[in-house]
Motif scaffolding. Structure first.
Motif, short mmCIF file in Angstrom:
data_model
loop_
_atom_site.label_atom_id
_atom_site.label_comp_id
_atom_site.label_asym_id
_atom_site.label_seq_id
_atom_site.Cartn_x
_atom_site.Cartn_y
_atom_site.Cartn_z
N ARG A 1 33.12 52.83 -1.20
CA ARG A 1 32.52 52.04 -2.27
C ARG A 1 31.05 52.44 -2.38
NH1 ARG A 1 35.18 48.61 1.22
NH2 ARG A 1 37.08 47.69 0.38
N GLU A 2 30.66 52.88 -3.56
CA GLU A 2 29.26 53.25 -3.74
C GLU A 2 28.60 52.38 -4.77
OE1 GLU A 2 29.07 57.49 -4.23
OE2 GLU A 2 30.23 57.81 -2.39
N MET A 3 29.16 51.20 -4.98
CA MET A 3 28.48 50.21 -5.81
C MET A 3 28.88 48.82 -5.33
SD MET A 3 30.52 50.83 -9.37
CE MET A 3 31.64 52.20 -9.40
N SER A 4 28.14 47.82 -5.78
CA SER A 4 28.51 46.46 -5.40
C SER A 4 29.69 46.02 -6.24
CB SER A 4 27.32 45.51 -5.58
OG SER A 4 27.01 45.38 -6.95
N ILE A 5 30.66 45.40 -5.60
CA ILE A 5 31.92 45.08 -6.26
C ILE A 5 32.17 43.58 -6.18
CG2 ILE A 5 34.41 45.53 -6.27
CD1 ILE A 5 33.82 48.15 -4.84
N GLU B 1 27.83 45.49 -9.87
CA GLU B 1 27.91 46.80 -10.54
C GLU B 1 29.34 47.11 -10.96
OE1 GLU B 1 24.49 49.49 -8.47
OE2 GLU B 1 26.00 48.64 -7.12
#
Lengths: 265, 216
Positions: B65-69, B143
């Motif tokens: 995961r490279e963004m806030s989910i 994000e």
């Protein structure tokens, strides 16, 4: 913790987030457990205060003298109150994950955070209760703790042990309901062995060695040294206590790590 | 970017047997994409969202995961039933480092719960819980949003507002929406995927995904 985010790790920020989460969880725990009605947060102290008074008064009235001339009321209250903390941390552990599952939807919140928040709150409340009792004994009976720092260390050690055991129990409870079904029985049956209601020097010599293997017995000895000083003999081994704390917590963290991956929310 | 690598997941059933839900799902969801994931009832759509959100773990495979989910939106999850909507908003604000007063106000305005906002969540209807959940997640400003179709379905005035809010968010957030209805997906998504027999097939073109879904 479980964020697999490929950003450079900023430990300062990570720590800040964890502390923030912990603070929020403690506030939430307070409002869900005690609400804002009637006594509200005062219940945090009221419960152990009432139970401690009842147990202490009971023994005071039945009036058996204690070896070493220890004050009856003070002995029972200061035995019961730390035990109350130990028992409630342990007893509530198996239901912690189920009761807080919805929190795990926030990836910043780990089961460890949830359990730390609960147990720190419990520890703080019971420590507060103990302070109230000790102040009362001091003012009414002029029995002040001889080495207050040892009382605090003993309580902290007991809490840290209970926390480690709670992690193990909570991890086990993810696999089976059995843990929750038997834990109340276990804490009840083992109560006489925890050291809450006896001192090691009361026992015959061989039994003293056996008793001192039980880590909570050593915590109680430390607390009593803090309370009564050298008026009665006490025995405890700090490295032994620390070894237990580390062992229980490491085992708990490892087991929780494995169990978390199995958890169905 | 969210990258799924060979994800497997099965659940134990009562009686000792187990049901395989996902058998080797791999996919990449890039920044700003709006992907509609189509699948029949029981195809594993909710499971997939739970794994991506991180509330459950895959048995095998990796999720990067490279963004806030967000948490999966649409169900009543991620909130506390014993405390009020307003207290939930305070809690979310503390956890996600948002200003508390503004968050409480934003959620109150958006969710339109009236007096219920100060009542325990367990007294809410399921529609109210969905509204509260969406309002809380919009307040955090993720994000990437994980959406169940129920968030955007319906013809009430509130459903219209949800759709408007989500369309507005789409400009700066990634969206993954699961649905069993092609129409709901068409309103929000620019590309599609079909989840069938435990596998996920991506289609660059949404119409292609919908055609494949109906053909299956």
């Amino acid at each position: 913790m479980s964020d697999a985010v490929a950003r450079p790790v900023d430990w300062g920020r990570a720590l800040r987030v964890q502390l923030r989460v912990l603070g929020a969880l403690i506030l939430r725990e307070m409002s869900t457990r005690f609400g804002r009605e009637n006594l509200g947060y005062l219940w945090l102290f009221a419960e152990p205060l009432m139970l401690g008074t009842a147990i202490g008064a009971l023994h005071h009235v039945t009036g058996h003298g204690l070896p070493g001339g220890l004050h009856v009321l003070m002995f029972w209250v200061t035995g019961y109150v730390p035990f109350y903390m130990f028992r409630s941390v342990i007893n509530r552990a198996p239901t912690t994950v189920v009761a807080n599952q919805s929190l795990l939807y926030h990836r910043r919140i780990t089961i460890l955070d949830i359990m730390l928040a609960r147990n720190l709150l419990e520890g703080g409340a019971v420590m507060g209760t103990l302070v109230i009792f000790l102040a009362a004994f001091g003012m009414a009976l002029d029995l002040w703790p001889k080495e207050p720092a040892l009382v605090v260390f003993g309580m902290a050690a007991m809490l840290a042990m209970a926390h480690g055991a709670a992690l193990i129990l909570a991890a086990g409870a993810i696999y089976t309901d059995l843990i929750d079904r038997v834990i109340h029985l276990v804490t009840y049956v083992t109560m006489p062995f925890t050291g809450a209601f006896f001192m090691v020097f009361w026992l015959p010599t061989e039994m003293q060695h056996q008793a001192l293997r039980i880590p909570t017995v050593q915590c109680f000895e430390m607390i009593r040294r803090g309370l009564f000083g050298t008026a009665v003999p006490t025995t405890f081994d700090v490295p032994y206590i620390i070894t237990w704390i580390i062992g229980l917590n490491l085992a708990g963290l490892l087991m929780m790590n494995v169990a978390r991956r199995k958890l169905v929310v | 970017m969210i990258r799924l690598e060979n994800i497997h997941k099965s659940y134990k059933l009562h009686g000792g047997s187990s049901k395989v839900v996902l058998r080797g799902v791999s996919a990449v969801f890039g920044k700003g994409e709006a992907v509609g994931i189509l699948g029949r009832n029981g195809a594993g759509k909710s499971t997939l969202l739970r794994l991506i959100s991180g509330v459950e773990f895959p048995e095998a495979g990796h999720i990067r995961r490279e963004m806030s989910i967000s948490w999966p939106l649409g169900h009543a999850a991620a909130m506390h039933y014993a405390i009020s909507g307003a207290d939930n908003a305070r809690f979310i604000a503390r956890i996600y480092e948002k200003p508390i007063a503004e968050t409480v106000e934003f959620v109150e305005d958006f969710a339109e719960l009236g007096q219920y906002y100060r009542q325990p969540v367990r007294t809410y209807s399921s529609g109210m819980m969905t509204r509260l959940g969406l309002a809380l997640s919009l307040a955090v400003d993720f994000e990437c949003y994980l959406l169940d179709e129920v968030v955007a379905a319906g013809d009430s005035r509130f459903a219209d507002r949800c759709r408007a809010a989500l369309l507005d968010r789409r400009a700066r957030s990634t969206m993954l929406m699961v649905s069993h209805q092609a129409e709901t997906v068409r309103a929000f998504c620019t590309s599609g995927a079909v989840l069938k027999d435990g596998r996920l097939t991506r289609y660059e073109d949404l119409d292609q995904a919908i055609a494949a879904y109906h053909a299956g």
